[in-house]
Write an enzyme that holds these catalytic residues in place. Sequence first.
Site, PDB file in Angstrom:
ATOM      1  N   HIS A 274      -3.929  -1.018  -6.813  1.00 63.09           N
ATOM      2  CA  HIS A 274      -5.363  -1.234  -6.625  1.00 63.09           C
ATOM      3  C   HIS A 274      -6.135   0.072  -6.525  1.00 63.09           C
ATOM      4  CE1 HIS A 274      -4.671  -5.598  -4.912  1.00 63.09           C
ATOM      5  NE2 HIS A 274      -4.212  -5.438  -6.137  1.00 63.09           N
TER       6      HIS A 274
ATOM      7  N   LYS B 245     -14.737   0.099  -0.102  1.00 65.56           N
ATOM      8  CA  LYS B 245     -14.871  -1.307   0.293  1.00 65.56           C
ATOM      9  C   LYS B 245     -15.156  -1.384   1.788  1.00 65.56           C
ATOM     10  CE  LYS B 245      -9.796  -1.641  -0.006  1.00 65.56           C
ATOM     11  NZ  LYS B 245      -8.596  -2.477   0.034  1.00 65.56           N
TER      12      LYS B 245
ATOM     13  N   ASP C  49       0.826  -1.210   0.000  1.00 67.94           N
ATOM     14  CA  ASP C  49       0.000   0.000   0.000  1.00 67.94           C
ATOM     15  C   ASP C  49       0.859   1.259   0.000  1.00 67.94           C
ATOM     16  OD1 ASP C  49      -1.590  -2.165   0.821  1.00 67.94           O
ATOM     17  OD2 ASP C  49      -2.834  -0.930   2.135  1.00 67.94           O
TER      18      ASP C  49
ATOM     19  N   ASP D 154      -0.613  -2.658  -4.538  1.00 68.63           N
ATOM     20  CA  ASP D 154      -1.828  -2.739  -3.716  1.00 68.63           C
ATOM     21  C   ASP D 154      -2.471  -1.357  -3.727  1.00 68.63           C
ATOM     22  OD1 ASP D 154      -3.724  -3.330  -1.524  1.00 68.63           O
ATOM     23  OD2 ASP D 154      -2.510  -5.111  -1.215  1.00 68.63           O
ATOM     24  N   ASP D 155      -3.278  -1.040  -2.705  1.00 68.72           N
ATOM     25  CA  ASP D 155      -3.938   0.264  -2.728  1.00 68.72           C
ATOM     26  C   ASP D 155      -2.922   1.398  -2.846  1.00 68.72           C
ATOM     27  OD1 ASP D 155      -6.607  -0.638  -2.453  1.00 68.72           O
ATOM     28  OD2 ASP D 155      -6.343  -0.873  -0.300  1.00 68.72           O
TER      29      ASP D 155
ATOM     30  N   ARG E 266     -12.486   3.034  -5.394  1.00 63.01           N
ATOM     31  CA  ARG E 266     -13.202   1.962  -4.680  1.00 63.01           C
ATOM     32  C   ARG E 266     -13.619   2.391  -3.282  1.00 63.01           C
ATOM     33  NH1 ARG E 266     -10.579  -3.936  -3.415  1.00 63.01           N
ATOM     34  NH2 ARG E 266      -8.675  -2.694  -3.389  1.00 63.01           N
TER      35      ARG E 266
END
Length: 368
Positions: free
Chosen positions: A229, A262, A187, A207-208, A260
């Site tokens: 991500h 989530k 991340d 990742d994020d 996103r």
Amino acid sequence: MPSVALFVRLAALVAVAVAVPNNGTVSRTETAKRATCTVNSVASAANLSGCTSVVINAFTVPSGQTVTIAAASGASVVMTGDITFAKTTAAGPLITFNTPNIVFNGGDHRINGNGAMYWDGQGTNGGVTKPHPFVKFKGFGTFEDVTVLNSPAQAISVGTTGGKAIIQGVTVDNSAGDAGALGHNTDGFDISASDVTVSKCVVKNQDDCVAINSGSTIVIEDSTCSGGHGISIGSIATGKTVSGVTIARNTVTNSVYGLRIKVDADATGASVSNVKYEANNVSGISKYGVLISQSYPDDDGTPGTGAPISAISFTGGTTNVAVTGSAHTLVVDCGACSGTWDFSDLHATGGAGHIIAANKATISGGTY
Ligand SMILES: *[C@@H]1O[C@H](CO)[C@@H](O)[C@H](O)[C@H]1NC(C)=O
Ligand SMILES: *[C@@H]1O[C@H](CO)[C@@H](O)[C@H](O)[C@H]1NC(C)=O
Ligand SMILES: *[C@@H]1O[C@H](CO)[C@@H](O)[C@H](O)[C@H]1NC(C)=O
């Protein structure tokens, strides 16, 4: 800041001069040393509480050790070289900035985690033990112009308190972890804090790019994300609230997700509200251009109902979303969503189109 630093130094000198007029020379030297401090080793960073100015020279942090930059309130902290971490047995964070009202400028030098010495494709889910997060921002103030290079796993954790944090011109470069898909859970910014602005930052990772886990009054703007991500709110766990987020003028490319929200399917006592997306460009997305889901860790599964989502908008300038292959433009997977969501500035194209299950929310406008 220079004037504050100068004032503190002068005040200290005056106090010394008045208190011990016959021992001024030694004390004056001592005072000057404390006001401007040089960090060139772990030991030299041990006590910076009297330092209103900190100069960090290049140094290497040996295995088992960590560094905390806890200088005087309002201190200016600059880097003149890289801080490099040997492969370590220490737990993260490996370096913590914990100075109230800091003015930190990395001078485009690097904080190097040597991630390749850990990367095994398993991130923090298994395999080699990886210190994480790598870098922690506590205190508050401005954090500028530094490259966080090759973090073992999660790169920067933002847990600032006490005032506004502005993170600007910071690069997280874990692109080397693309090779062999070895970098994982890397991340860029994990934010659990309020009054945070991330501006003109660059994240290359797996990742994020940004994950906002809790907090309010958060702006992510003019930043670039690739390889990972995308820009996320969440995952939202039980008891966590995110409200008042603006995500504006960012570019997300070659990523699994674009934008996103989530929410953990089993989260309770949690919520996400008041999120504005403005004028972002998202392209090269392999799974979901925009995903708003209450079924995490599933993308589009059976949504939970314990963590409502409200007041989401795409306004204030077109957000372009381009997805590829079997990816979806927009998926909304709600068990507890409400209100009218103005999506009139969302323009999403490509892939397999949209799937909307918005529960009690009404989505108006936009093309997807
Ligand atoms: C001056 O102060 C220092 C430290 O406070 C002390 O060690 C030293 O003995 C003093 N010198 C004189 C001449 O008083
Ligand atoms: C740290 O430095 C400050 C000021 O320079 C001093 O007053 C304090 O006693 C030091 N603390 C420790 C634990 O050495
Ligand atoms: C997004 O793309 C449009 C059209 O190419 C461009 O005018 C705009 O400046 C881009 N925005 C960002 C944040 O790069």
